[in-house]
Each structure stands twice: as C-alpha cells, then as structure tokens.
Design an enzyme around this catalytic site. Structure first.
Site, PDB file in Angstrom:
ATOM      1  N   GLY A   5       0.827  -1.210   0.000  1.00 15.34           N
ATOM      2  CA  GLY A   5       0.000   0.000   0.000  1.00 15.34           C
ATOM      3  C   GLY A   5       0.854   1.249   0.000  1.00 15.34           C
ATOM      4  N   GLY A  13      -0.373   4.969  -1.229  1.00 16.21           N
ATOM      5  CA  GLY A  13      -1.398   5.713  -0.507  1.00 16.21           C
ATOM      6  C   GLY A  13      -0.856   6.910   0.234  1.00 16.21           C
ATOM      7  N   ASP A  20       2.104  -1.832  -4.459  1.00 14.71           N
ATOM      8  CA  ASP A  20       0.716  -1.371  -4.445  1.00 14.71           C
ATOM      9  C   ASP A  20       0.025  -1.961  -5.664  1.00 14.71           C
ATOM     10  OD1 ASP A  20      -1.748   0.256  -4.199  1.00 14.71           O
ATOM     11  OD2 ASP A  20      -0.543   1.501  -2.858  1.00 14.71           O
ATOM     12  N   ILE A  21      -1.292  -1.834  -5.693  1.00 13.21           N
ATOM     13  CA  ILE A  21      -2.046  -2.316  -6.843  1.00 13.21           C
ATOM     14  C   ILE A  21      -1.958  -1.336  -8.008  1.00 13.21           C
ATOM     15  CG2 ILE A  21      -4.278  -1.275  -6.243  1.00 13.21           C
ATOM     16  CD1 ILE A  21      -5.497  -4.099  -6.948  1.00 13.21           C
ATOM     17  N   ARG A  22      -1.477  -0.130  -7.722  1.00 14.41           N
ATOM     18  CA  ARG A  22      -1.296   0.903  -8.754  1.00 14.41           C
ATOM     19  C   ARG A  22       0.021   1.622  -8.516  1.00 14.41           C
ATOM     20  NH1 ARG A  22      -2.383   5.734  -6.110  1.00 14.41           N
ATOM     21  NH2 ARG A  22      -3.522   5.467  -4.149  1.00 14.41           N
ATOM     22  N   TYR A  78     -15.186   0.146   8.059  1.00 13.91           N
ATOM     23  CA  TYR A  78     -13.761   0.414   8.308  1.00 13.91           C
ATOM     24  C   TYR A  78     -13.440   0.197   9.784  1.00 13.91           C
ATOM     25  CZ  TYR A  78      -9.388   3.120   8.552  1.00 13.91           C
ATOM     26  OH  TYR A  78      -8.093   3.534   8.766  1.00 13.91           O
ATOM     27  N   ILE A  82      -4.973  12.112   9.675  1.00 11.12           N
ATOM     28  CA  ILE A  82      -3.618  12.436   9.234  1.00 11.12           C
ATOM     29  C   ILE A  82      -3.660  13.560   8.197  1.00 11.12           C
ATOM     30  CG2 ILE A  82      -1.480  11.535   8.258  1.00 11.12           C
ATOM     31  CD1 ILE A  82      -2.254  10.251  10.917  1.00 11.12           C
TER      32      ILE A  82
END
Length: 318
Positions: free
Chosen positions: A9, A12, A35-37, A143, A173
């Site tokens: 991840g 992100g 990551d997936i992207r 979540y 954040i």
C-alpha cells in the site's frame, strides 16, 4: 546487512511518505514498495516498486521470498467514507490483507509486522473526551469494524504464535504531499488547498466537530518509533492510542485566517458527519508515551505553517 522491508500500500497517503522516510533511513534498495497501482514520481524513482494486490497471498509471499523480506508495513486499506459505499469490498481488503501478513509471520517468513488501526474502532458509546486505551468499542462503519476485528487478531497471533506485530490507532492524518483517500477527516487537508486557491472552503463536517488530528511527519515518526522499540517494550499488542492535537473545522479556519485574513468557511455536513459523531474528540495516549516514549512535534500552529509552506512550494513548481 540491512533489514529488507516491504511496504504494502505504498502509493497511498501514509504509505508514500512512510516509504520515502524508510528509504532515507535504511537505503533505497532495502525498502520495497508495492501497491495495486503505481505511485508518485518520487516514490517510483527512489527505489524498487512492485505491482501487487494486497489480497493476493501468492503475490505477497512471492515478494517476501524474492526480496528476503524481514519486516512488513501493511498500509493497504479502504478508508471510512469510501468503505461505506462498498462495505463487503472494504471488509475483504482490510481483513484478507492482514491475514496474509500475519500468516507469513506465523510461519516465520517475516520477523516483524506493522499494521495501522484507527480511531474508527470507537463508537457512540465510547467516552469522547480523553478516550482511554482500553474502553468500550462499538464501531459504526465497516472500516471501524474491520480495524477492531484486526486488533483482536493481532493480539491473538502474538499470544498464540509469538508474532511480533505492532499497531497504532491513527487519528486524522494531515499532509500536503499526497491527496487523501476517502476518509472522514479529509476536510483538514482539502481546506488548505481551497484556502490558497479559492480563498474559501465548504466543510462536510459541522463547525463544532472536534476530532483527533496529526501532521504526517508525526504519523511517520510514531510508526518508525514503535517499530524500532525493543519487543519487550511493546505491551499492547492490539493497537496503541495515539494523539497529537484535537480541533474543530472552525478552530482550523481561525488558524488559517492568520495566514489568509479574507478566508471564508461554510458548512454543509454530509454522510461523513454521522461517522465523525461516533468518533472521539480527544485521545489519551499515555500508554504509548510510557511504553515507547511517544511524543509529537507538531501542534496546530506548526501544522498550519507546514501545510502552507508545502502547498505553496508545489504550486510554484507546477
């Protein structure tokens, strides 16, 4: 010999800056981003990057084997507001990815795991002021439910299998470097961009909604601090409360007006208001301060200064 680290991840909001800081500390080649992207240009050019789906166990295990990974930071998650739109997808991503990493640690393929929890584990029945480390938890979002469940599994895997897993309940954040990813506290990032570019902002939370917040540098610092602490110091194996400051949209707007006197804010609460109303107003993080010497560096004034400096530098460089 450097410790090989995998950040899942990494593209992100937190993952990007965490990866860059870990590369600064451990060397670019020792920190594998996945990551997936693809991520930002800075992330992609600074060290190894692998496209991988956090829900694909074989893909994650393959990265661990190929790069001799010892430490994993699992930052992949679907956040609160986005998760409410696709609850089952959020549940599957947030839980499957955690089990993959915990099982790799159980099988001694990796030595240490960081997994982020959130203030979303709390609910309407939780004490809102100075929320204790151990208290009532009745989360109202998928979540929050996934994070609360994940905390219990982390504690279980530590007790049952000796897995060295460490966790923090992140507050909201705030960062200028990476756009937020569908969370309930995103207003506190959006407001700075809108203040500089348009001189006004419409908040999706009411003016009196107080939430725990943290500047990104402190979030990264806390994450690295807890992972660097000796194992015997980590007494909480579910997740630690963490705090830096709490404020409302109105308080943040007043701080922004010190820099942009003509700034205007209006309020149009949406579905995220119900989520925010279930979360604490302030957090008691005594255990983190005591166990691994947690202490934040940024208050609201320093955060505001840093955000404006950062966004202005981005606008100039475009």
């Amino acid at each position: 010999m450097p410790t090989n680290i995998l950040v899942i991840g990494a593209s992100g909001q937190i993952g990007t800056e965490l990866t860059l800081k870990l590369r600064e500390l451990h060397g670019n080649t020792a920190v594998i981003a996945s990551d997936i992207r693809e991520g930002s240009e800075e992330l992609m050019s600074s060290g190894p990057f692998e496209i991988a789906n956090a829900m694909d166990f074989d893909a994650i295990e393959g990265l661990v084997d190929r790069y001799n990974i010892e430490v994993v930071y699992l930052m992949a998650a679907m956040l609160s507001a986005t998760g409410e739109k696709v609850p089952m997808k959020a549940w599957e991503l947030n839980m499957d990815s955690l089990f993959h990493v915990l099982n790799l640690a159980r099988d001694k393929k990796i030595k240490r795991v960081f997994w982020p929890s959130s203030i979303a584990v709390f609910g309407h029945s939780t004490p809102k002021e100075q929320t204790p480390q151990t208290t009532i938890m009745e989360p109202t979002t998928v979540y929050g439910i996934s994070k609360q469940t994940g905390e219990r599994w982390c504690s279980y895997y530590h007790k049952k299998y000796g897995v060295d897993v460490r966790s923090i309940r992140y507050p909201g954040i705030i960062s200028y470097k990476t756009l937020p990813g569908g969370g309930t506290t995103d207003y506190a990032v959006e407001i700075f961009h809108e203040a500089l570019q348009n001189g006004k902002y419409t908040s999706f939370l009411s003016k009196e909604t107080s939430l725990p917040m943290m500047y990104m540098d402190d979030a990264i610092k806390s994450t690295i601090d807890i992972m660097d602490a000796p194992s015997k110091a980590i007494r909480v194996r579910s997740s630690y409360n963490l705090s830096a400051m709490s404020f409302t949209p109105a308080i943040l707007a007043e701080e922004i007006k010190k820099h942009i006197p003509e700034f205007e804010i209006s309020y149009e609460p949406d579905f995220r208001q119900d989520i925010a109303d279930s979360w604490p107003s302030s957090i008691d993080d005594t255990e983190a301060r005591k166990d691994w010497n947690w202490s934040p560096n940024f208050d609201i004034a320093e955060l505001t200064n840093a955000m404006f400096r950062g966004i202005k530098s981005q606008l100039v460089s475009k």
